[in-house]
Design a protein around this motif. Structure first.
Motif, PDB file in Angstrom:
ATOM      1  N   LEU A   1      -4.319  14.969 -17.322  1.00  0.00           N
ATOM      2  CA  LEU A   1      -4.757  14.518 -16.463  1.00  0.00           C
ATOM      3  C   LEU A   1      -4.799  12.922 -17.460  1.00  0.00           C
ATOM      4  N   ARG A   2      -5.255  12.800 -18.784  1.00  0.00           N
ATOM      5  CA  ARG A   2      -5.894  12.560 -19.379  1.00  0.00           C
ATOM      6  C   ARG A   2      -4.421  11.822 -19.995  1.00  0.00           C
ATOM      7  N   ALA A   3      -3.654  12.249 -20.379  1.00  0.00           N
ATOM      8  CA  ALA A   3      -2.246  11.631 -20.777  1.00  0.00           C
ATOM      9  C   ALA A   3      -1.639  10.813 -19.877  1.00  0.00           C
ATOM     10  N   VAL A   4      -1.779  10.977 -18.504  1.00  0.00           N
ATOM     11  CA  VAL A   4      -0.876  10.213 -17.661  1.00  0.00           C
ATOM     12  C   VAL A   4      -1.791   8.944 -17.625  1.00  0.00           C
ATOM     13  N   LEU A   5      -2.523   9.028 -17.392  1.00  0.00           N
ATOM     14  CA  LEU A   5      -3.492   8.037 -17.151  1.00  0.00           C
ATOM     15  C   LEU A   5      -3.657   6.528 -18.115  1.00  0.00           C
ATOM     16  N   ASP A  21       0.750  -1.051   0.089  1.00  0.00           N
ATOM     17  CA  ASP A  21      -0.310   0.126   0.303  1.00  0.00           C
ATOM     18  C   ASP A  21       1.227   1.060  -0.256  1.00  0.00           C
ATOM     19  N   GLU A  22       1.879   1.438   0.596  1.00  0.00           N
ATOM     20  CA  GLU A  22       2.632   2.635   1.100  1.00  0.00           C
ATOM     21  C   GLU A  22       3.517   2.581  -0.643  1.00  0.00           C
ATOM     22  N   VAL A  23       3.836   1.604  -1.476  1.00  0.00           N
ATOM     23  CA  VAL A  23       3.813   1.409  -2.603  1.00  0.00           C
ATOM     24  C   VAL A  23       3.657   1.933  -3.228  1.00  0.00           C
ATOM     25  N   ILE A  24       2.205   1.671  -2.936  1.00  0.00           N
ATOM     26  CA  ILE A  24       1.240   2.091  -4.416  1.00  0.00           C
ATOM     27  C   ILE A  24       1.594   3.752  -3.800  1.00  0.00           C
ATOM     28  N   GLU A  25       1.191   4.348  -2.631  1.00  0.00           N
ATOM     29  CA  GLU A  25       1.381   5.642  -2.154  1.00  0.00           C
ATOM     30  C   GLU A  25       2.649   6.712  -2.730  1.00  0.00           C
ATOM     31  N   LEU A  26       3.892   5.921  -2.799  1.00  0.00           N
ATOM     32  CA  LEU A  26       5.122   6.111  -3.244  1.00  0.00           C
ATOM     33  C   LEU A  26       4.942   6.365  -5.083  1.00  0.00           C
ATOM     34  N   MET A  27       4.132   5.419  -5.945  1.00  0.00           N
ATOM     35  CA  MET A  27       4.149   5.387  -7.402  1.00  0.00           C
ATOM     36  C   MET A  27       3.491   6.027  -7.804  1.00  0.00           C
ATOM     37  N   LEU A  28       2.105   6.971  -6.893  1.00  0.00           N
ATOM     38  CA  LEU A  28       1.113   7.302  -7.282  1.00  0.00           C
ATOM     39  C   LEU A  28       1.906   9.155  -7.352  1.00  0.00           C
ATOM     40  N   ASP A  29       2.486   9.366  -5.838  1.00  0.00           N
ATOM     41  CA  ASP A  29       2.603  10.519  -6.475  1.00  0.00           C
ATOM     42  C   ASP A  29       4.106  10.963  -6.574  1.00  0.00           C
ATOM     43  N   THR A  30       4.956   9.687  -7.254  1.00  0.00           N
ATOM     44  CA  THR A  30       6.252   9.920  -8.217  1.00  0.00           C
ATOM     45  C   THR A  30       5.624  10.471  -9.819  1.00  0.00           C
ATOM     46  N   VAL A  31       4.496   9.768 -10.196  1.00  0.00           N
ATOM     47  CA  VAL A  31       3.376  10.026 -11.114  1.00  0.00           C
ATOM     48  C   VAL A  31       3.370  11.497 -11.946  1.00  0.00           C
ATOM     49  N   ILE A  32       2.351  11.436 -10.773  1.00  0.00           N
ATOM     50  CA  ILE A  32       1.828  12.921 -10.185  1.00  0.00           C
ATOM     51  C   ILE A  32       3.045  14.347 -10.332  1.00  0.00           C
ATOM     52  N   GLY A  33       4.207  13.669  -9.064  1.00  0.00           N
ATOM     53  CA  GLY A  33       4.831  14.869  -9.184  1.00  0.00           C
ATOM     54  C   GLY A  33       5.658  15.772 -10.592  1.00  0.00           C
ATOM     55  N   ARG A  34       5.803  14.052 -11.243  1.00  0.00           N
ATOM     56  CA  ARG A  34       6.299  13.898 -13.007  1.00  0.00           C
ATOM     57  C   ARG A  34       6.084  14.433 -13.625  1.00  0.00           C
ATOM     58  N   GLU A  35       4.951  14.055 -13.682  1.00  0.00           N
ATOM     59  CA  GLU A  35       3.611  14.024 -15.198  1.00  0.00           C
ATOM     60  C   GLU A  35       2.336  14.883 -15.278  1.00  0.00           C
ATOM     61  N   ALA A  36       1.839  15.617 -13.873  1.00  0.00           N
ATOM     62  CA  ALA A  36       0.730  15.575 -13.924  1.00  0.00           C
ATOM     63  C   ALA A  36       0.584  17.015 -13.141  1.00  0.00           C
ATOM     64  N   GLN A  37       1.563  17.709 -12.839  1.00  0.00           N
ATOM     65  CA  GLN A  37       1.170  18.937 -12.106  1.00  0.00           C
ATOM     66  C   GLN A  37       0.528  20.010 -12.576  1.00  0.00           C
ATOM     67  N   VAL A  38       0.125  21.148 -11.889  1.00  0.00           N
ATOM     68  CA  VAL A  38      -0.896  22.039 -12.665  1.00  0.00           C
ATOM     69  C   VAL A  38      -0.055  23.044 -13.005  1.00  0.00           C
ATOM     70  N   ALA A  39      -0.493  23.748 -14.277  1.00  0.00           N
ATOM     71  CA  ALA A  39       0.562  25.156 -14.070  1.00  0.00           C
ATOM     72  C   ALA A  39      -0.781  26.476 -13.916  1.00  0.00           C
ATOM     73  N   SER A  40       0.122  26.827 -14.098  1.00  0.00           N
ATOM     74  CA  SER A  40      -0.476  28.287 -14.344  1.00  0.00           C
ATOM     75  C   SER A  40      -1.633  28.743 -14.592  1.00  0.00           C
ATOM     76  N   ALA A  41      -2.316  29.249 -14.891  1.00  0.00           N
ATOM     77  CA  ALA A  41      -3.724  29.242 -16.347  1.00  0.00           C
ATOM     78  C   ALA A  41      -4.007  31.006 -16.082  1.00  0.00           C
ATOM     79  N   ALA A  42      -4.930  31.338 -17.535  1.00  0.00           N
ATOM     80  CA  ALA A  42      -5.301  32.903 -17.429  1.00  0.00           C
ATOM     81  C   ALA A  42      -6.571  32.904 -16.768  1.00  0.00           C
TER      82      ALA A  42
END
Length: 250
Positions: free
Chosen positions: A115-119, A81-102
């Motif tokens: 998010l679609r691309a990450v999934l 379960d904790e491995v999965i937490e690390l996996m999810l956090d790694t992918v989200i941090g590397r590939e799905a952060q929210v950029a500022s928008a107008a």
């Protein structure tokens, strides 16, 4: 005095048992013997899941990939379960952060496509997101960024969370369908939608010949964009955003 010490010891033990891996990572500890890090564990587990699915990730398999004893992993994580937490956090941090928008709409739209691309790159995330999702730093950071994009609109906190959740649910639902179709083709041993349609042609013919499903039949005969998943996603996302804007007057 001894009884007080024992009580404190039991209380401390209970607190430690409920600490997350993130809390333990920030607590200073003695250097581990093995040349492991939480990042290495996460990357190895992501590689296994991407190639073979989330069920292939186990403590034993992970230890083999990292070249360490299985028990050595438990110096870093308490289990899968904790491995999965690390996996999810790694992918989200590397590939799905929210950029500022107008504006809010641009922020939600860009985050939805991201998010679609990450999934699609990591389809195992769709499966674990149906469980009670873990609160990881990068996941909460992403959520915080989306909520921040709505703060200037005069919406209350509950409504802001519903808006973010509605868009996320749309992304998860549509991508789950796309991933399910890919899995169906794999299970049937075909490489494309035309092959899959050919395989199911007799079933489809029987259904349409029954005359019970006229609207569905019109779609089958008249629809020309059945395989354009990006077009479907874009139109559906715009409908969701239009609905949010109209309902909330923003």
């Amino acid at each position: 005095m001894a009884e007080d010490g024992e009580a404190r010891s039991e209380a401390d033990k209970e607190v430690e048992e409920h600490e997350s891996v993130w809390q333990r990572m920030e607590r200073p500890t003695r250097p581990p013997r093995a040349a492991l890090t939480h990042d290495r564990i996460a990357e190895a587990a992501v590689a296994i899941a991407d190639a073979e699915g989330i069920d292939a990730v186990s403590m034993r398999r992970l230890a083999e990939r990292l070249g360490v004893a299985t028990m050595g992993l438990y110096r870093y994580v308490r289990g899968k379960d904790e491995v999965i937490e690390l996996m999810l956090d790694t992918v989200i941090g590397r590939e799905a952060q929210v950029a500022s928008a107008a504006d809010w709409r641009a922020a939600l739209r860009e985050s939805a496509w991201g998010l679609r691309a990450v999934l699609l790159r990591h389809p195992w995330i769709v499966r674990i997101s149906t469980w009670s999702g873990p609160l990881t730093p990068h996941l909460v950071g992403r959520l915080d960024g989306l909520l921040t994009s709505l703060e200037h609109l005069g919406l209350d906190a509950d409504t802001r969370m519903v808006v973010v959740g509605t868009v996320s649910a749309y992304v998860n639902g549509t991508v789950s369908t796309d991933i399910g179709m890919v899995e169906q083709m794999r299970n049937e041993g075909v490489s494309g939608m035309n092959e899959l349609r050919h395989l199911y042609a007799s079933r489809m013919k029987w259904l349409l010949a029954s005359g019970r499903y006229p609207a569905f039949e019109r779609y089958i005969r008249e629809g020309v964009r059945k395989d354009e998943s990006e077009w479907r996603f874009e139109l559906g996302l715009e409908c969701v955003l239009d609905g949010i804007a109209a309902r909330l007057g923003i």
